[in-house]
Scaffold this active site. Sequence first.
Site, mmCIF file in Angstrom:
data_model
loop_
_atom_site.group_PDB
_atom_site.id
_atom_site.type_symbol
_atom_site.label_atom_id
_atom_site.label_comp_id
_atom_site.label_asym_id
_atom_site.label_seq_id
_atom_site.Cartn_x
_atom_site.Cartn_y
_atom_site.Cartn_z
ATOM 1 N N SER A 213 -1.030 -1.379 21.379
ATOM 2 C CA SER A 213 0.361 -1.080 21.721
ATOM 3 C C SER A 213 0.834 -1.943 22.885
ATOM 4 O O SER A 213 1.998 -2.348 22.920
ATOM 5 C CB SER A 213 0.542 0.401 22.037
ATOM 6 O OG SER A 213 -0.338 0.823 23.043
ATOM 7 N N GLU A 214 -0.047 -2.247 23.857
ATOM 8 C CA GLU A 214 0.305 -3.197 24.916
ATOM 9 C C GLU A 214 -0.912 -4.002 25.366
ATOM 10 O O GLU A 214 -2.030 -3.487 25.400
ATOM 11 C CB GLU A 214 0.897 -2.504 26.151
ATOM 12 C CG GLU A 214 2.417 -2.431 26.170
ATOM 13 C CD GLU A 214 2.940 -1.208 25.467
ATOM 14 O OE1 GLU A 214 4.144 -1.145 25.201
ATOM 15 O OE2 GLU A 214 2.133 -0.312 25.193
ATOM 16 N N THR A 215 -0.624 -5.250 25.714
ATOM 17 C CA THR A 215 -1.567 -6.107 26.420
ATOM 18 C C THR A 215 -0.941 -6.456 27.765
ATOM 19 O O THR A 215 0.229 -6.858 27.827
ATOM 20 C CB THR A 215 -1.868 -7.387 25.623
ATOM 21 O OG1 THR A 215 -2.523 -7.025 24.391
ATOM 22 C CG2 THR A 215 -2.771 -8.326 26.397
#
Length: 261
Positions: free
Chosen positions: A43-45
């Site tokens: 979902s996020e880096t």
Amino acid sequence: MLITQVDAFTDRVFGGNPAAVCLLAGTPSETWMQSLAREMNLSETAFVEPRPDGAFGLRWFTPAVEVDLCGHATLAAAHVLWEQGVSDPADEIRFHTRSGLLTASLRDGWIELDFPSDPPRPAPPPPDLLEALGVECRYLGRGRFDYLAELETEEAVRALSPDLHRMRAVDTRGVIVTASSAVPGYDFVSRFFAPATGVDEDPVTGSAHCCLGPYWLTRTGREEFTAYQASARGGVVRVHVAGARVRLRGQAITVFRAELA
């Protein structure tokens, strides 16, 4: 260049919300960062760049877009900086981001994030939102980033199966659904859907609690909560509403580290 995958808002591996944390040795292009986030497919880096003053630049990318605020990947970034000895656990970490200065500190074994408050305001439903949810709402409002819908019961939140195709057409980063918790030890539950930004359902969303905390403050008169995000992986967020700021506490655990070729 080292990349670390961390499960955030949990104390066990394979729980909470996984985030990749990349400690930068230089300043790569946005195209490169977006490509790596797409490769990681989380979902996020988070991309962390040391600054001469001891602070860090911090940016967050989903597989599809860069976002303005992310809680779980900030928690993961702080965890990595302390774990790898880049920062002293006794010191507060300062992150410069698209949402201003954010800080992280260790408090009694939990990581505390200081984030901007995002109180929702009542809002008329946009086209497709209620149809996408498929349930009646006790309340519908909107914060800076997301719509927030309160449902009648925790069971309704857990059972929700929205039409993600219709939700993708709604002009918003995401949709938060919440209800008072029926489980002892938790004050409210939530889920978070953001198909328009490439995340159908986010496992645990720290930034959503910048909206949830102020909302439940108005409903209960309380400033402190223990919240549970009722995704398949699940996660716990402690919330303290402090005026224009919201303090979020969570735990984190490293799953693996890898070197980028």
